[in-house]
Design an enzyme around this catalytic site. Structure first.
Site, PDB file in Angstrom:
ATOM      1  N   ASP A  21      47.476  37.821  27.818  1.00 20.98           N
ATOM      2  CA  ASP A  21      48.756  37.823  28.376  1.00 20.98           C
ATOM      3  C   ASP A  21      49.761  38.350  27.472  1.00 20.98           C
ATOM      4  O   ASP A  21      49.942  37.938  26.103  1.00 20.98           O
ATOM      5  CB  ASP A  21      49.224  36.271  28.680  1.00 20.98           C
ATOM      6  CG  ASP A  21      50.693  35.832  29.036  1.00 20.98           C
ATOM      7  OD1 ASP A  21      51.170  36.715  29.310  1.00 20.98           O
ATOM      8  OD2 ASP A  21      51.029  34.908  28.671  1.00 20.98           O
ATOM      9  N   ASN A  23      53.174  38.703  28.099  1.00 24.00           N
ATOM     10  CA  ASN A  23      54.723  38.497  28.415  1.00 24.00           C
ATOM     11  C   ASN A  23      54.913  37.048  28.038  1.00 24.00           C
ATOM     12  O   ASN A  23      56.242  36.414  28.418  1.00 24.00           O
ATOM     13  CB  ASN A  23      55.398  39.079  29.394  1.00 24.00           C
ATOM     14  CG  ASN A  23      54.566  38.474  30.730  1.00 24.00           C
ATOM     15  OD1 ASN A  23      53.600  37.500  30.752  1.00 24.00           O
ATOM     16  ND2 ASN A  23      54.880  38.993  31.868  1.00 24.00           N
ATOM     17  N   ASP A  25      53.837  34.334  29.915  1.00 23.40           N
ATOM     18  CA  ASP A  25      54.086  33.414  31.391  1.00 23.40           C
ATOM     19  C   ASP A  25      52.667  32.748  31.452  1.00 23.40           C
ATOM     20  O   ASP A  25      52.639  32.107  32.627  1.00 23.40           O
ATOM     21  CB  ASP A  25      54.472  34.440  32.481  1.00 23.40           C
ATOM     22  CG  ASP A  25      53.322  35.671  32.846  1.00 23.40           C
ATOM     23  OD1 ASP A  25      52.176  35.530  31.985  1.00 23.40           O
ATOM     24  OD2 ASP A  25      53.611  36.055  33.801  1.00 23.40           O
ATOM     25  N   ASP A  29      47.589  39.827  32.085  1.00 20.67           N
ATOM     26  CA  ASP A  29      48.326  40.851  32.597  1.00 20.67           C
ATOM     27  C   ASP A  29      47.790  42.258  32.154  1.00 20.67           C
ATOM     28  O   ASP A  29      46.989  42.507  31.366  1.00 20.67           O
ATOM     29  CB  ASP A  29      49.568  40.723  32.783  1.00 20.67           C
ATOM     30  CG  ASP A  29      50.200  40.623  31.265  1.00 20.67           C
ATOM     31  OD1 ASP A  29      49.539  41.361  30.285  1.00 20.67           O
ATOM     32  OD2 ASP A  29      51.098  39.627  30.990  1.00 20.67           O
ATOM     33  N   ASP A  98      37.759  46.741  41.476  1.00 18.62           N
ATOM     34  CA  ASP A  98      37.160  45.704  42.685  1.00 18.62           C
ATOM     35  C   ASP A  98      37.660  46.112  44.137  1.00 18.62           C
ATOM     36  O   ASP A  98      38.870  46.508  44.311  1.00 18.62           O
ATOM     37  CB  ASP A  98      37.413  44.336  42.455  1.00 18.62           C
ATOM     38  CG  ASP A  98      36.512  43.333  42.491  1.00 18.62           C
ATOM     39  OD1 ASP A  98      35.591  43.465  43.475  1.00 18.62           O
ATOM     40  OD2 ASP A  98      36.135  42.599  41.534  1.00 18.62           O
ATOM     41  N   ASP A 199      33.306  43.812  46.638  1.00 15.71           N
ATOM     42  CA  ASP A 199      32.888  42.284  47.044  1.00 15.71           C
ATOM     43  C   ASP A 199      32.277  42.142  48.203  1.00 15.71           C
ATOM     44  O   ASP A 199      32.462  42.677  49.264  1.00 15.71           O
ATOM     45  CB  ASP A 199      34.310  41.773  47.010  1.00 15.71           C
ATOM     46  CG  ASP A 199      34.361  40.303  46.840  1.00 15.71           C
ATOM     47  OD1 ASP A 199      33.697  39.658  45.911  1.00 15.71           O
ATOM     48  OD2 ASP A 199      34.936  39.601  47.690  1.00 15.71           O
ATOM     49  N   GLU A 254      28.353  44.011  45.623  1.00 19.10           N
ATOM     50  CA  GLU A 254      27.735  42.546  45.428  1.00 19.10           C
ATOM     51  C   GLU A 254      27.096  42.177  46.797  1.00 19.10           C
ATOM     52  O   GLU A 254      27.696  42.135  48.020  1.00 19.10           O
ATOM     53  CB  GLU A 254      28.856  41.569  45.268  1.00 19.10           C
ATOM     54  CG  GLU A 254      28.579  40.084  44.975  1.00 19.10           C
ATOM     55  CD  GLU A 254      29.820  39.384  45.273  1.00 19.10           C
ATOM     56  OE1 GLU A 254      29.885  38.157  44.622  1.00 19.10           O
ATOM     57  OE2 GLU A 254      30.833  39.652  46.023  1.00 19.10           O
ATOM     58  N   HIS A 327      32.505  36.407  36.499  1.00 15.35           N
ATOM     59  CA  HIS A 327      33.605  35.278  36.899  1.00 15.35           C
ATOM     60  C   HIS A 327      33.186  34.286  37.913  1.00 15.35           C
ATOM     61  O   HIS A 327      33.905  33.420  38.129  1.00 15.35           O
ATOM     62  CB  HIS A 327      35.019  36.115  37.644  1.00 15.35           C
ATOM     63  CG  HIS A 327      34.348  36.973  38.958  1.00 15.35           C
ATOM     64  ND1 HIS A 327      33.452  38.087  39.052  1.00 15.35           N
ATOM     65  CD2 HIS A 327      34.884  36.680  40.165  1.00 15.35           C
ATOM     66  CE1 HIS A 327      33.209  38.305  40.307  1.00 15.35           C
ATOM     67  NE2 HIS A 327      34.319  37.540  40.833  1.00 15.35           N
ATOM     68  N   ASP A 328      32.012  34.552  38.703  1.00 14.36           N
ATOM     69  CA  ASP A 328      31.585  33.653  39.693  1.00 14.36           C
ATOM     70  C   ASP A 328      30.431  32.770  39.065  1.00 14.36           C
ATOM     71  O   ASP A 328      30.003  31.733  39.830  1.00 14.36           O
ATOM     72  CB  ASP A 328      31.129  34.305  40.933  1.00 14.36           C
ATOM     73  CG  ASP A 328      32.164  34.700  41.698  1.00 14.36           C
ATOM     74  OD1 ASP A 328      33.231  34.296  41.717  1.00 14.36           O
ATOM     75  OD2 ASP A 328      31.962  35.588  42.447  1.00 14.36           O
TER      76      ASP A 328
END
Length: 554
Positions: A21, A23, A25, A29, A98, A199, A254, A327-328
């Protein structure tokens, strides 16, 4: 077998929300990623796979796209994206985006129009059907639990969503839709990207007539009717002709539920469809008859059987993608290794096992420093829609035991992979100066990039060496694979052969010292150790707990 740059590459997956990150928040990003490009260059990877950064209401963390040609506000601007691409290319790295085209967001303008009326020009961009006997058009269940259909009172019909109800499935039967998708892909390629990860691309063709699963139950898993459907190869070949074949790019699909026979078509050596696919067979070895959340112990001989099948059956016919987490999926060192006493050693063993196989290796962010699964105390601390839907269905509605379900989440939940990247020992692991969107794993003070870079024996430098070895030895990329010690439940051992060259890889998947005898057919007079996670040099000496060694032999 043809030599190709993407066969010789190593891919690094970034999950942007959790990487860095810039910034404050609390959300990773694009500028955050750009700030870490020198780190990725130091690791030695060739291609960055960026999980979706397109405009999205974030129902499924960006896999629900409302505008394919714009950047999500959370991640920055198109100018930030341009800067990232330029930064990657300046360092000799490539960018794979992706591509999510089985479904869009329900906030995409196509769907906003589609639901307005039955004669809207965009109506047929999605899959709409009348209900049957006061119920859904068929009994398919969504991947994220519950019905795969959502009723829309505006036109008194249901739309299909194999995932969240905010992710309506696109209707690939519609030629105009396909053309819009190909135009969008061309637009990104002309901006300079180097490929697509696609995907659930094998779900784009549904069975004719969308039949119910036999058996009469209201909700049934209908995978046989939408995985590897009747026209899927026609569509992907058309995509290849219209777009992919015109560029020198990397493509990976995928493809849940795809067999090796399917893979020979999707990832054929002739190049008429995709370069490679992600298979899931090895990721299902710890799933019982009740599916993903029905966790059972996995066996090494089962892993050997699955991996060997894919290695041998695709040999000279297709190309494998190599991964143990993403990520899954949960963190590989927690799932297949020992994330406590032998965390560093077992992480190196798993990396050795994977990177010496034939195929293109994929590293998931944090894997190279041995990040582990997390155990949040409360279900509220989890973010993932799949986890929350499953918990509601099983515990709140189904009355199952809370502790038992939490245990399954600790082992298999997708948020294990999504906790923020651990950069240093400062608050929130140096990921953000704000409050992170998902809590950082509490072990960040020990497991972080700063510590890894300061330790010459760290997992990071081990990965760096594996990547370098791959670039220096064609046999690691192109050699044929053969399993040895087939029945051993502790040692996974195999050879790679290219012409006169041969190498042997030995991996102990147990926490015990294990001796072994090589088959008589495998004779050699000299050996040279390429890499190992202990200081052992003698090829035939017993393997220490989670030890891995690789040798060139003659």
């Amino acid at each position: 077998m043809q030599k190709k740059w993407w066969k010789e590459s190593v891919v690094y997956q970034i999950y942007p929300r959790s990487f860095m990150d810039s910034n404050g928040d609390g959300i990773g990003d694009l500028k955050g990623i750009t700030s870490k490009l020198d780190y990725l260059k130091q690791l030695g990877v060739d291609v960055i796979w960026l999980s979706p950064v397109y405009k999205s209401p974030n129902d499924d963390n960006g896999y629900d796209i409302s505008d394919y040609q714009n950047i999500m506000d959370d991640f920055g601007t198109m100018a930030d994206w341009d800067e990232l691409l330029a930064g990657l290319h300046a360092r000799g790295m490539k960018l794979m985006m992706d591509l999510v085209v089985n479904h869009s967001s329900d906030e995409h303008h196509w769907f906003v129009e589609s639901r307005k009326s039955k004669d809207n020009p965009y109506r047929d961009y999605y899959i709409w059907r009348k209900g049957k006997d006061g119920q859904e058009p068929n009994n398919w269940t969504s991947v994220f639990s519950g019905s795969a259909w959502e009723y829309d009172k505006e036109t008194d019909e249901y739309f299909l969503h194999l995932f969240s109800k905010k992710q309506p499935d696109l209707n690939w039967e519609n030629e105009n839709l396909r053309k819009e998708i190909y135009d969008m892909m061309t637009w990104w390629l002309d901006k300079g990207i180097d490929g697509f990860r696609m995907d659930v691309i094998n779900l784009i063709s549904k069975a004719e007539g969308l039949p119910s699963v036999p058996g009469g139950k209201r909700y049934e898993w209908g995978g046989d009717y939408f995985m590897n459907g009747p026209k899927v190869h026609d569509y992907i070949q058309e995509m290849n002709r219209e777009v992919l074949s015109k560029y020198d790019i990397i493509t990976v699909g995928e493809t849940p539920g795809a067999s090796t026979e399917d893979a020979k078509q999707y990832a054929n050596e002739e190049g008429t469809e995709l370069n490679m696919i992600f298979t899931f067979e090895h990721m299902d070895l710890d799933s019982g008859p009740g599916g993903k959340w029905d966790v059972k112990p996995w066996k090494l001989t089962d892993l050997k059987e699955v991996m060997t099948k894919w290695q041998k059956e695709l040999e000279d016919k297709g190309w494998n993608s190599l991964y143990l987490n993403n990520h899954d999926q949960p963190r590989m060192v927690s799932r297949l290794g020992d994330d406590q006493e032998y965390r560093v050693i077992s992480a190196k063993m798993l990396a050795t096992f994977l990177h010496f196989l034939q195929g293109t290796p994929y590293i998931y962010q944090g894997e190279e420093i041995g990040m582990t699964n997390v155990q949040f105390q409360s279900i509220e601390e989890y973010n993932d829609i799949e986890i929350h839907n499953m918990y509601r269905e099983k515990v709140i509605d189904g009355g199952e035991d809370h502790e038992k379900i939490m245990e399954a989440i600790y082992i298999k939940g997708r948020d294990n992979a999504r906790t923020p990247m651990q950069w240093d020992a400062t608050e929130h692991g140096g990921f953000t100066t704000g409050t992170p969107w998902l809590k950082v794993n509490p072990n960040y003070k020990e497991i972080n990039v700063n510590n890894a870079l300061a330790d010459e024996n760290s997992i990071f430098y081990f990965y760096q060496k594996l990547i370098k070895l791959r670039k220096e030895n064609d046999i690691i990329v192109y050699g044929s694979y053969d399993l040895i010690l087939d029945d051993d439940e502790k040692i996974y051992a195999y050879t790679r052969t290219l012409g006169e060259e041969k190498l042997i890889v030995l991996c102990n998947f147990s926490n015990e010292e294990v001796g072994f005898e090589l088959p008589d057919s495998l004779s050699f007079t000299t050996n040279r150790k390429l890499i190992g996670n202990y200081s052992t040099n003698e090829l035939l000496s017993p393997l220490k707990p989670y030890e891995a060694r690789a040798y060139l032999i003659k």
